[in-house]
Scaffold this motif. Structure first.
Motif, PDB file in Angstrom:
ATOM      1  N   ILE A  14       0.859  -1.186   0.000  1.00 56.69           N
ATOM      2  CA  ILE A  14       0.000   0.000   0.000  1.00 56.69           C
ATOM      3  C   ILE A  14       0.899   1.241   0.000  1.00 56.69           C
ATOM      4  O   ILE A  14       1.826   1.339   0.806  1.00 56.69           O
ATOM      5  CB  ILE A  14      -0.944  -0.015   1.224  1.00 56.69           C
ATOM      6  CG1 ILE A  14      -1.911  -1.195   1.100  1.00 56.69           C
ATOM      7  CG2 ILE A  14      -1.705   1.311   1.353  1.00 56.69           C
ATOM      8  CD1 ILE A  14      -2.769  -1.452   2.327  1.00 56.69           C
ATOM      9  N   GLY A  38       1.104   5.297   0.354  1.00 60.25           N
ATOM     10  CA  GLY A  38       0.391   6.500   0.759  1.00 60.25           C
ATOM     11  C   GLY A  38      -0.123   6.472   2.189  1.00 60.25           C
ATOM     12  O   GLY A  38      -0.742   7.436   2.645  1.00 60.25           O
ATOM     13  N   THR A  39       0.162   5.391   2.924  1.00 62.28           N
ATOM     14  CA  THR A  39      -0.353   5.265   4.299  1.00 62.28           C
ATOM     15  C   THR A  39       0.006   6.490   5.146  1.00 62.28           C
ATOM     16  O   THR A  39      -0.844   7.024   5.859  1.00 62.28           O
ATOM     17  CB  THR A  39       0.230   3.998   4.977  1.00 62.28           C
ATOM     18  OG1 THR A  39       0.107   2.916   4.073  1.00 62.28           O
ATOM     19  CG2 THR A  39      -0.474   3.681   6.276  1.00 62.28           C
ATOM     20  N   GLU A  40       1.250   6.912   5.074  1.00 63.60           N
ATOM     21  CA  GLU A  40       1.691   8.038   5.913  1.00 63.60           C
ATOM     22  C   GLU A  40       1.555   9.384   5.209  1.00 63.60           C
ATOM     23  O   GLU A  40       2.112  10.388   5.667  1.00 63.60           O
ATOM     24  CB  GLU A  40       3.150   7.821   6.350  1.00 63.60           C
ATOM     25  CG  GLU A  40       3.321   6.793   7.451  1.00 63.60           C
ATOM     26  CD  GLU A  40       2.576   7.138   8.739  1.00 63.60           C
ATOM     27  OE1 GLU A  40       2.561   8.321   9.124  1.00 63.60           O
ATOM     28  OE2 GLU A  40       1.988   6.218   9.332  1.00 63.60           O
ATOM     29  N   TRP A  69      10.170   5.461 -11.940  1.00 63.92           N
ATOM     30  CA  TRP A  69      10.866   4.249 -11.505  1.00 63.92           C
ATOM     31  C   TRP A  69      10.429   3.068 -12.353  1.00 63.92           C
ATOM     32  O   TRP A  69       9.234   2.922 -12.638  1.00 63.92           O
ATOM     33  CB  TRP A  69      10.523   3.942 -10.043  1.00 63.92           C
ATOM     34  CG  TRP A  69      11.032   4.937  -9.055  1.00 63.92           C
ATOM     35  CD1 TRP A  69      10.548   6.190  -8.833  1.00 63.92           C
ATOM     36  CD2 TRP A  69      12.134   4.764  -8.153  1.00 63.92           C
ATOM     37  NE1 TRP A  69      11.280   6.805  -7.835  1.00 63.92           N
ATOM     38  CE2 TRP A  69      12.255   5.947  -7.402  1.00 63.92           C
ATOM     39  CE3 TRP A  69      13.014   3.707  -7.896  1.00 63.92           C
ATOM     40  CZ2 TRP A  69      13.225   6.121  -6.413  1.00 63.92           C
ATOM     41  CZ3 TRP A  69      13.982   3.870  -6.913  1.00 63.92           C
ATOM     42  CH2 TRP A  69      14.085   5.069  -6.188  1.00 63.92           C
ATOM     43  N   HIS A  97      13.021   1.104   3.135  1.00 60.07           N
ATOM     44  CA  HIS A  97      12.548   2.362   2.533  1.00 60.07           C
ATOM     45  C   HIS A  97      12.050   3.337   3.601  1.00 60.07           C
ATOM     46  O   HIS A  97      12.459   4.496   3.628  1.00 60.07           O
ATOM     47  CB  HIS A  97      11.464   2.047   1.505  1.00 60.07           C
ATOM     48  CG  HIS A  97      10.932   3.260   0.831  1.00 60.07           C
ATOM     49  ND1 HIS A  97      11.755   4.175   0.209  1.00 60.07           N
ATOM     50  CD2 HIS A  97       9.667   3.752   0.699  1.00 60.07           C
ATOM     51  CE1 HIS A  97      11.023   5.153  -0.287  1.00 60.07           C
ATOM     52  NE2 HIS A  97       9.752   4.927   0.010  1.00 60.07           N
ATOM     53  N   ARG A 136       2.704  13.030  -1.275  1.00 56.67           N
ATOM     54  CA  ARG A 136       2.954  12.188  -2.447  1.00 56.67           C
ATOM     55  C   ARG A 136       1.682  11.986  -3.264  1.00 56.67           C
ATOM     56  O   ARG A 136       0.607  11.806  -2.688  1.00 56.67           O
ATOM     57  CB  ARG A 136       3.511  10.828  -1.994  1.00 56.67           C
ATOM     58  CG  ARG A 136       4.929  10.912  -1.457  1.00 56.67           C
ATOM     59  CD  ARG A 136       5.352   9.623  -0.767  1.00 56.67           C
ATOM     60  NE  ARG A 136       4.710   9.465   0.533  1.00 56.67           N
ATOM     61  CZ  ARG A 136       4.320   8.301   1.046  1.00 56.67           C
ATOM     62  NH1 ARG A 136       4.499   7.177   0.379  1.00 56.67           N
ATOM     63  NH2 ARG A 136       3.741   8.250   2.232  1.00 56.67           N
ATOM     64  N   PHE A 145       6.709   8.478  -9.483  1.00 57.43           N
ATOM     65  CA  PHE A 145       6.738   9.152  -8.184  1.00 57.43           C
ATOM     66  C   PHE A 145       6.610  10.650  -8.412  1.00 57.43           C
ATOM     67  O   PHE A 145       7.316  11.230  -9.241  1.00 57.43           O
ATOM     68  CB  PHE A 145       8.060   8.846  -7.460  1.00 57.43           C
ATOM     69  CG  PHE A 145       8.145   9.498  -6.108  1.00 57.43           C
ATOM     70  CD1 PHE A 145       7.689   8.836  -4.979  1.00 57.43           C
ATOM     71  CD2 PHE A 145       8.652  10.781  -5.963  1.00 57.43           C
ATOM     72  CE1 PHE A 145       7.731   9.446  -3.725  1.00 57.43           C
ATOM     73  CE2 PHE A 145       8.699  11.396  -4.714  1.00 57.43           C
ATOM     74  CZ  PHE A 145       8.241  10.727  -3.597  1.00 57.43           C
ATOM     75  N   GLN A 155      15.172  13.409   1.914  1.00 62.44           N
ATOM     76  CA  GLN A 155      14.757  12.007   1.771  1.00 62.44           C
ATOM     77  C   GLN A 155      15.524  11.337   0.642  1.00 62.44           C
ATOM     78  O   GLN A 155      15.959  10.188   0.763  1.00 62.44           O
ATOM     79  CB  GLN A 155      13.242  11.937   1.530  1.00 62.44           C
ATOM     80  CG  GLN A 155      12.464  12.453   2.732  1.00 62.44           C
ATOM     81  CD  GLN A 155      10.964  12.452   2.524  1.00 62.44           C
ATOM     82  OE1 GLN A 155      10.479  12.072   1.466  1.00 62.44           O
ATOM     83  NE2 GLN A 155      10.223  12.870   3.528  1.00 62.44           N
TER      84      GLN A 155
HETATM   85  C1  HEM Z   1       6.473   5.462   2.264  1.00 60.67           C
HETATM   86  C2  HEM Z   1       6.826   2.886  -1.822  1.00 60.67           C
HETATM   87  C3  HEM Z   1       9.880   6.176  -3.637  1.00 60.67           C
HETATM   88  C4  HEM Z   1       9.078   8.985   0.225  1.00 60.67           C
HETATM   89  C5  HEM Z   1       6.343   4.453   1.337  1.00 60.67           C
HETATM   90  C6  HEM Z   1       5.625   3.213   1.540  1.00 60.67           C
HETATM   91  C7  HEM Z   1       5.724   2.509   0.395  1.00 60.67           C
HETATM   92  C8  HEM Z   1       6.509   3.279  -0.533  1.00 60.67           C
HETATM   93  C9  HEM Z   1       5.120   1.139   0.103  1.00 60.67           C
HETATM   94  C10 HEM Z   1       4.916   2.806   2.849  1.00 60.67           C
HETATM   95  C11 HEM Z   1       3.503   3.255   2.938  1.00 60.67           C
HETATM   96  C12 HEM Z   1       3.311   4.753   2.996  1.00 60.67           C
HETATM   97  O1  HEM Z   1       3.472   5.378   4.057  1.00 60.67           O
HETATM   98  O2  HEM Z   1       3.018   5.317   1.955  1.00 60.67           O
HETATM   99  C13 HEM Z   1       7.706   3.546  -2.647  1.00 60.67           C
HETATM  100  C14 HEM Z   1       8.152   3.040  -3.916  1.00 60.67           C
HETATM  101  C15 HEM Z   1       9.021   3.973  -4.422  1.00 60.67           C
HETATM  102  C16 HEM Z   1       9.112   5.055  -3.473  1.00 60.67           C
HETATM  103  C17 HEM Z   1       7.696   1.725  -4.528  1.00 60.67           C
HETATM  104  C18 HEM Z   1       9.774   3.965  -5.697  1.00 60.67           C
HETATM  105  C19 HEM Z   1       9.741   3.009  -6.564  1.00 60.67           C
HETATM  106  C20 HEM Z   1       9.951   7.220  -2.741  1.00 60.67           C
HETATM  107  C21 HEM Z   1      10.740   8.427  -2.910  1.00 60.67           C
HETATM  108  C22 HEM Z   1      10.513   9.204  -1.814  1.00 60.67           C
HETATM  109  C23 HEM Z   1       9.582   8.499  -0.956  1.00 60.67           C
HETATM  110  C24 HEM Z   1      11.615   8.730  -4.112  1.00 60.67           C
HETATM  111  C25 HEM Z   1      11.058  10.565  -1.452  1.00 60.67           C
HETATM  112  C26 HEM Z   1      11.568  11.439  -2.286  1.00 60.67           C
HETATM  113  C27 HEM Z   1       8.280   8.282   1.091  1.00 60.67           C
HETATM  114  C28 HEM Z   1       7.811   8.795   2.373  1.00 60.67           C
HETATM  115  C29 HEM Z   1       7.083   7.770   2.979  1.00 60.67           C
HETATM  116  C30 HEM Z   1       7.105   6.655   2.043  1.00 60.67           C
HETATM  117  C31 HEM Z   1       8.066  10.177   2.943  1.00 60.67           C
HETATM  118  C32 HEM Z   1       6.401   7.796   4.361  1.00 60.67           C
HETATM  119  C33 HEM Z   1       7.419   7.400   5.408  1.00 60.67           C
HETATM  120  C34 HEM Z   1       6.843   7.435   6.816  1.00 60.67           C
HETATM  121  O3  HEM Z   1       6.697   8.534   7.352  1.00 60.67           O
HETATM  122  O4  HEM Z   1       6.566   6.355   7.372  1.00 60.67           O
HETATM  123  N1  HEM Z   1       6.873   4.457   0.066  1.00 60.67           N
HETATM  124  N2  HEM Z   1       8.299   4.761  -2.410  1.00 60.67           N
HETATM  125  N3  HEM Z   1       9.271   7.306  -1.549  1.00 60.67           N
HETATM  126  N4  HEM Z   1       7.827   7.010   0.915  1.00 60.67           N
HETATM  127 FE1  HEM Z   1       8.118   5.863  -0.716  1.00 60.67          FE
END
Ligand code: HEM
Length: 294
Positions: free
Chosen positions: A140, A142-144, A173, A210, A227, A243, A256
């Motif tokens: 999932i 977008g949870t946070e 990506w 991640h 996001r 993204f 980040q």
């Molecule tokens: C959290 C996937 C790239 C920033 C997450 C989560 C997933 C995910 C599954 C956990 C659920 C959530 O809170 O949304 C991915 C995938 C990526 C990617 C598949 C690339 C293929 C990125 C990038 C950034 C980013 C490039 C920043 C520039 C974040 C942030 C969170 C997050 C800020 C929340 C963290 C928290 O506060 O717990 N992402 N993400 N993500 N992602 Fe990514």
């Protein structure tokens, strides 16, 4: 603020990126685009339609001088070797999202018609919301993400000349799902830092997961971003995540990224073993008022 920034859980999106060939045509094209978008929003009022026009550093400085969007800069490559993020800075981003792919297509046609003499289009990606708001890794996404009024707080500049504007980052990506699917669910959860069925944060989030890389605190406060990413692509060909994030501070997004690509403490995001970024660009999305007054 522009209508494409704060929308929640849209079913589909189109991402257009372009380089500008005649900057003198941009102001008028932007006004025409907003007028046509407004008409489509009225015509399809059920669609929750919104769009954002945003500019890269080079063009934004030409349009407005040096004072606006002081944090804006070209995105430059991060990391090393096969754990790196390439820079493909373009000049113009048009981000369209709504619950209706058919309506999005009409908006993209409208953007193409009004901008085509000013720009050369470089990338067009059609994204879709997958089952249960999951990324193609099955987790999932977008949870946070900030909810309700927090979205504007995180996503939009609050005061000053740039009020209601937003810094934007795009990064396409390409996933390696064959490789990913060979991991057990427990191992995948260690890579992400959350559980797969229901997105619960692990008790012990690994530093190289991640979430471990991007959940960053500065002076006791979490660095939040908004996001709006979507899965894209074909089953038999290339696919992954487009993204896109919006933030009142480019700094938050950049920290980040630095953390994911080993530029803070040498540790890299384990996701990079299973998906690769192939584009990357920073933009500034001015307020609607400022966009119309260019
Ligand atoms: C959290 C996937 C790239 C920033 C997450 C989560 C997933 C995910 C599954 C956990 C659920 C959530 O809170 O949304 C991915 C995938 C990526 C990617 C598949 C690339 C293929 C990125 C990038 C950034 C980013 C490039 C920043 C520039 C974040 C942030 C969170 C997050 C800020 C929340 C963290 C928290 O506060 O717990 N992402 N993400 N993500 N992602 Fe990514």
């Amino acid at each position: 603020a522009q209508s494409g920034i704060l929308l929640e859980s849209c079913k589909a999106g189109i991402f257009l990126e372009a380089n500008v060939v005649d900057v003198s045509l941009l102001a008028n094209a932007s006004r025409q685009f907003i007028a046509q978008l407004t008409e489509l929003q009225t015509q399809y009022s059920d669609a929750h339609l919104g769009a954002t026009v945003a500019f890269g550093d080079r063009v934004w400085k030409q349009l407005t001088g040096a004072d606006s969007a002081p944090e804006l800069k070209p995105f430059t490559a991060l990391g090393k070797g096969n754990l790196s993020a390439p820079a493909t800075q373009y000049d113009l981003l048009i981000h369209i999202q709504s619950n209706r792919p058919d309506v999005n297509f009409s908006v993209a046609q409208s953007a193409f018609n009004v901008f085509q003499s000013a720009v050369k289009f470089q990338q067009e990606i059609h994204g879709f919301r997958w089952i249960e708001e999951r990324d193609l890794t099955g987790f999932i996404d977008g949870t946070e993400n900030p909810k309700d009024e927090q979205r504007a707080k995180v996503g939009l500049i609050a005061t000053g000349d740039d009020a209601d504007g937003s810094y934007v980052f795009t990064q396409r990506w390409v996933h390696q799902l064959d490789k990913w699917s060979k991991l057990s669910v427990a191992k995948q959860e260690d890579v992400i830092g959350r559980t797969k069925p229901d997105s619960v944060e692990l008790d012990d989030v690994p530093a190289t997961s991640h979430v471990g890389r991007v959940d960053i605190k500065e002076n006791g406060e979490g660095l939040k971003i908004l996001r709006q990413s979507l899965p894209y692509g074909t089953v038999t060909g290339e696919h992954g995540l487009f993204f896109i994030s919006y933030c009142a501070k480019l700094h938050n997004i950049e920290q980040q990224l630095l953390s994911m690509f080993g530029e803070v403490d040498g540790k890299t995001d384990r996701l990079l073993g299973f998906t690769k970024p192939v584009t990357g660009a920073y933009y500034f999305a001015p307020s609607l008022e400022k966009l119309k007054a260019l």
